[in-house]
Every structure is written in structure tokens, then in C-alpha cells.
Scaffold this active site. Structure first.
Site, PDB file in Angstrom:
ATOM      1  N   PRO A  69       0.817  -1.208   0.126  1.00  0.00           N
ATOM      2  CA  PRO A  69      -0.003   0.068  -0.082  1.00  0.00           C
ATOM      3  C   PRO A  69       0.842   1.349  -0.013  1.00  0.00           C
ATOM      4  O   PRO A  69       1.609   1.495   1.001  1.00  0.00           O
ATOM      5  CB  PRO A  69      -0.830  -0.149   1.235  1.00  0.00           C
ATOM      6  CG  PRO A  69      -0.091  -1.124   2.194  1.00  0.00           C
ATOM      7  CD  PRO A  69       0.807  -1.851   1.094  1.00  0.00           C
ATOM      8  N   THR A  71       1.385   5.136  -0.101  1.00  0.00           N
ATOM      9  CA  THR A  71       0.767   6.410  -0.157  1.00  0.00           C
ATOM     10  C   THR A  71       0.984   7.419  -1.260  1.00  0.00           C
ATOM     11  O   THR A  71       2.031   7.419  -1.964  1.00  0.00           O
ATOM     12  CB  THR A  71       1.038   7.224   1.011  1.00  0.00           C
ATOM     13  OG1 THR A  71       0.951   6.789   2.420  1.00  0.00           O
ATOM     14  CG2 THR A  71       0.395   8.635   1.164  1.00  0.00           C
ATOM     15  N   GLN A 123      -6.036  -0.752   3.836  1.00  0.00           N
ATOM     16  CA  GLN A 123      -5.239  -0.525   5.038  1.00  0.00           C
ATOM     17  C   GLN A 123      -5.578   0.701   5.832  1.00  0.00           C
ATOM     18  O   GLN A 123      -5.990   1.587   5.254  1.00  0.00           O
ATOM     19  CB  GLN A 123      -3.681  -0.388   4.576  1.00  0.00           C
ATOM     20  CG  GLN A 123      -2.689  -0.033   5.626  1.00  0.00           C
ATOM     21  CD  GLN A 123      -1.439   0.343   5.482  1.00  0.00           C
ATOM     22  OE1 GLN A 123      -0.995   1.370   4.799  1.00  0.00           O
ATOM     23  NE2 GLN A 123      -0.398  -0.688   5.764  1.00  0.00           N
ATOM     24  N   CYS A 154       4.253   3.411   9.592  1.00  0.00           N
ATOM     25  CA  CYS A 154       4.110   4.809   8.953  1.00  0.00           C
ATOM     26  C   CYS A 154       4.947   5.511   9.773  1.00  0.00           C
ATOM     27  O   CYS A 154       4.794   5.794  10.930  1.00  0.00           O
ATOM     28  CB  CYS A 154       2.996   5.430   8.813  1.00  0.00           C
ATOM     29  SG  CYS A 154       2.820   7.035   8.142  1.00  0.00           S
ATOM     30  N   ASN A 255       9.702  -7.195   3.463  1.00  0.00           N
ATOM     31  CA  ASN A 255       9.605  -6.051   2.687  1.00  0.00           C
ATOM     32  C   ASN A 255      10.716  -5.323   2.882  1.00  0.00           C
ATOM     33  O   ASN A 255      11.360  -4.927   3.847  1.00  0.00           O
ATOM     34  CB  ASN A 255       8.371  -5.122   3.019  1.00  0.00           C
ATOM     35  CG  ASN A 255       8.362  -4.002   2.359  1.00  0.00           C
ATOM     36  OD1 ASN A 255       8.156  -2.883   3.163  1.00  0.00           O
ATOM     37  ND2 ASN A 255       8.503  -3.898   1.153  1.00  0.00           N
ATOM     38  N   GLY A 256      11.404  -4.768   1.612  1.00  0.00           N
ATOM     39  CA  GLY A 256      12.617  -3.911   1.746  1.00  0.00           C
ATOM     40  C   GLY A 256      13.670  -4.134   0.715  1.00  0.00           C
ATOM     41  O   GLY A 256      14.279  -5.343   0.562  1.00  0.00           O
ATOM     42  N   ASP A 257      13.807  -3.059  -0.329  1.00  0.00           N
ATOM     43  CA  ASP A 257      15.059  -3.205  -1.387  1.00  0.00           C
ATOM     44  C   ASP A 257      15.121  -4.154  -2.561  1.00  0.00           C
ATOM     45  O   ASP A 257      15.970  -4.486  -3.044  1.00  0.00           O
ATOM     46  CB  ASP A 257      16.337  -3.162  -0.432  1.00  0.00           C
ATOM     47  CG  ASP A 257      16.661  -2.149   0.466  1.00  0.00           C
ATOM     48  OD1 ASP A 257      15.649  -1.278   0.348  1.00  0.00           O
ATOM     49  OD2 ASP A 257      17.623  -2.277   1.447  1.00  0.00           O
ATOM     50  N   ALA A 278       7.404  -2.416  -2.570  1.00  0.00           N
ATOM     51  CA  ALA A 278       6.980  -1.053  -2.748  1.00  0.00           C
ATOM     52  C   ALA A 278       7.732  -0.250  -3.590  1.00  0.00           C
ATOM     53  O   ALA A 278       7.413  -0.074  -4.779  1.00  0.00           O
ATOM     54  CB  ALA A 278       7.194  -0.590  -1.222  1.00  0.00           C
TER      55      ALA A 278
END
Length: 408
Positions: A69, A71, A123, A154, A255-257, A278
Site C-alpha cells: 500500500p 501513499t 489499510q 508509517c 519488505n525492503g529493497d 514497494a
């Protein structure tokens, strides 16, 4: 005598009134289409009782590619692009529960689902058990989703200082009440997205994961960074690997990179149930195809322009084709272009793959359009938008939300 004995209880029910106004027993006035016989009534209940429990409340997305998700940029038109390239699971942008409860139209628009989104969640962000539970109850009645996710990742001050986002990681009593309360009123699985912790060297996730499992979370996604760290360092996949064991049997997504199929393969080797993508999707939404086909895609500038053309078409469908809709589509396109310019074409790289923490130097592409798409100036993003949506209005101003170069 026998007749008199049968009448006695009916008279006593009338509160001892032995007068002539004895109560008569009637039948409730049910609509004809709902009436049945005694035999059919019990036959129906017996048949339904033998059925297997509904599988609709289960969330089995292990091994699937999950678009985070996002923003601003994770809007419905962008999610349609990612679905086309192979994203399996999508989630609406973070929606603030108090705004939803107040009936803000713009906030409710974030929950809209496109028909191509076959596994879709929303979310929620909030800091208090009563409003989060009330909001979950409202969503349960009004929107069709496959899961509801709580934003506990967040990092922005506006959310954190009110006790929401990753601040909940330090407010375990409220956090527990939120998870338990929402889980109690939802008919769909409840998931949670968290970070490693708040402070850089004080990890909290490994302690929270067993509790989240006990509180009723169906799945957790762990971003391998703390709030304090933001994007100053690489995501810690070793820590994510440690957390897989403590979360079990609850599925843990990492999650990440992730910007290449090699990154995705290394991530899956940690034992996570799946990966959430993301920023990698913002830089190149065809990443989902690369992961599924295990290849590097040297996508041409004209193919990339076609993707942008599809986005604008989806945007006009979603936000409207009037002047307001065109300019809304343009602004979301420009926000996305501020990420897309960081992609370096495969055919220009000396070493594969590109890494997400590597900022591209100035370079000349293989054609004018490829060079234009590499520009980090907002004025050039405007030029690309004008190719697709016509000239910008007079006195047009654009300031990207992530503080890249502005345009006036």
C-alpha cells in the site's frame, strides 16, 4: 373435565384475568416468499450444518507477489498497471480511520477496488481501539475486501506524534486492544504491517510477532528498517529471517529493497511466506514480470511510454475526463515520474542488476525519449505529461510529496 383442564393454562397466562377477553394465539405475519413447512425448515438446517466451513475468511497468499500500500502513488490506476505485470495481491492506500468515520469522500475513494484486483485489501491507520474497531465494523458492512491491514509502519511525524503508525509498536496495550477489537468485528482476515522498531538499534518486531499471532493477526509484513533509519541504510533481511521463526506458524512477509528477481530470490531464501514490493514497483512496475519469468527485461523507452499512456487512460477513467480529472491524473502521473526517473535501462548497465540504493549518474540514453525519462528535473516530467495530457494550465505549480525538484 378434560376440556376444562386444557383451557386452564391459557387463562392463567392472561395474568389471572378470568374475564371474557381471553388472549388468542396468532401467527407472526411473515412475507410469503420466506414461509416454509416444519419438515423443510429442519431439513435445511440439517443440510447446512453438514457443509464444510466457508473458506472465504482464510487468507492464503504464501508465495504470491504483494504490491505494498503506497501513499499517493499506490492509487487505483497504478495498481491496474502492476496487476497487468503480474502483481498477485494489491492493497489500497493508507486510509485514516477518523476521516472515514467522518465520511470524507476523498478518504473513502482510497478504498475503491478495480475488478482486476482479485486479491485486494485495504489499510487503516489509527491510534485508538474504539475508533479503529468502529471503523473496522463499518468497513465490514460496506466494502468488499479480502483482508484489512493495520498500518503500524508509517514513520511520518504527523501520524507518529498522534500515536499511530509505528508509534503503536511502543504502545503495546493499545496495540493489543486494536488488533483484538478489529479482529472480533471483521469477517475477513486481519493483517498488520510493522517495522523492525522505532529507534535504530532497538528492535521490537521479534517480541511483538508472537503477541500479534496470539491476538489474532492472520499475517504480518515486516519492513526491514526502523522508523529512525528511514532509507539511510539497506533493509535488514538477516533480522527478517530471525523473525520468521518467532512468528511461526503465522505467515510473515518481508519488505525492503527488492528491485530485481535476484533480490526477490534472496529474500525468499530467508524463509518468508512471501514478499511485499514497494519502491521497486514505483521504479519499474514490470518488476513483477521479471520475478515471475526470472529475467532482466531491457524494456524500451517506447514501451515505457505506452505504460504511461495506459496509466493516463486509467486515470481519466477513474478521476474523470473533465478538466479537473485531467489535472488530477497529471499530478499523480508526475508523482510517479519522480520515481520512474531513477530506473536505469538494463542495456546501459555495466553490472546487473541495478540496486535500489544506487542513484543513477547523468547519462545519455539510446534515444531522446530514454534520455528524457532519465531526467530528475520536474520541468522534464512536465514535458512527458504534456505528451499524454496536453499543455499544463497557466501558472501550473508542482511540488513532489517526497521533496524532489519542484516546478513553477
Amino acid at each position: 373435565m378434560a376440556e376444562g383442564a386444557a383451557e386452564a393454562p391459557a387463562k392463567s397466562d392472561g395474568g389471572g384475568d378470568s374475564g371474557s377477553s381471553t388472549l388468542e394465539r396468532g401467527v407472526a405475519p411473515i412475507k410469503p416468499q420466506y414461509l416454509t413447512t416444519k419438515e423443510q425448515f429442519h431439513k435445511f438446517l440439517e443440510a447446512r450444518g453438514q457443509e464444510q466451513p466457508s473458506q472465504e475468511t482464510e487468507l492464503d497468499i504464501s508465495g504470491k507477489l504483494y504490491l505494498a500500500p503506497l501513499t499517493t502513488c499506490g492509487n487505483l490506476p497504478f495498481r491496474r498497471i502492476c496487476k497487468r505485470f503480474g502483481a498477485d495481491v494489491t492493497c489500497g492506500e493508507m486510509a485514516v480511520c477518523t476521516n472515514l468515520l467522518q465520511g470524507q469522500t476523498s478518504e473513502w475513494a482510497l478504498l475503491k477496488r478495480h475488478q482486476c484486483e482479485d486479491i485486494f485489501g485495504v489499510q487503516l491507520e489509527g491510534a485508538f481501539p474504539d475508533t479503529m474497531t468502529k471503523c473496522a465494523e463499518l468497513l465490514n458492512r460496506t466494502v468488499e475486501v479480502d483482508f484489512v491491514d493495520i498500518n503500524v509502519g508509517c514513520p511520518i511525524d504527523l501520524v507518529y506524534k498522534k500515536g499511530g503508525g509505528c508509534a503503536l509498536m511502543n504502545r503495546s496495550a493499545k496495540f493489543q486492544q486494536i488488533v483484538r477489537g478489529m479482529n472480533q468485528v471483521l469477517d475477513v482476515p486481519l493483517t498488520v504491517k510493522i517495522r523492525m522498531g522505532v529507534q535504530e538499534r532497538v528492535n521490537l518486531a521479534h517480541r511483538l510477532l508472537p503477541e500479534l499471532r496470539d491476538w489474532g493477526a492472520a499475517l504480518v509484513t515486516l519492513h526491514g528498517r526502523s522508523r529512525e533509519q528511514r532509507y539511510t541504510k539497506l533493509a535488514d533481511w538477516q533480522y527478517i529471517e530471525q523473525c520468521v521463526a518467532v512468528a511461526s506458524p503465522m505467515p510473515l512477509f518481508g519488505n525492503g529493497d527488492i528491485l530485481s528477481y535476484e533480490d526477490a530470490n534472496r529474500a525468499m531464501q530467508t524463509g518468508v511466506a512471501g514478499i511485499m514490493i514497494a519502491r521497486g514497483a514505483l521504479l519499474k512496475p514490470w518488476l513483477f514480470t521479471e520475478i515471475k519469468e526470472q529475467r532482466h527485461w531491457d524494456i524500451s523507452s517506447s514501451e515505457r511510454l505506452d505504460i504511461l499512456r495506459d496509466f493516463t487512460r486509467f486515470g481519466l477513467e477513474h478521476w474523470g475526463s473533465d478538466t479537473q480529472g485531467v489535472e488530477k491524473t497529471r499530478r499523480f502521473l508526475l508523482e510517479w515520474l519522480s520515481f520512474l526517473c531513477r530506473y536505469v535501462p538494463v542495456g546501459l548497465l555495466e553490472r546487473l542488476p541495478q540496486r535500489i540504493n544506487e542513484r543513477p549518474p547523468y547519462y545519455l540514453g539510446r534515444d531522446y525519449l530514454e534520455t528524457l525519462m532519465a531526467s530528475q528535473r520536474a520541468a522534464d516530467w512536465i514535458r512527458i505529461s504534456e505528451m499524454l495530457l496536453g499543455p499544463v494550465p497557466p501558472k501550473f505549480v508542482f511540488l513532489p510529496k517526497h521533496k524532489a525538484n519542484a516546478y513553477k
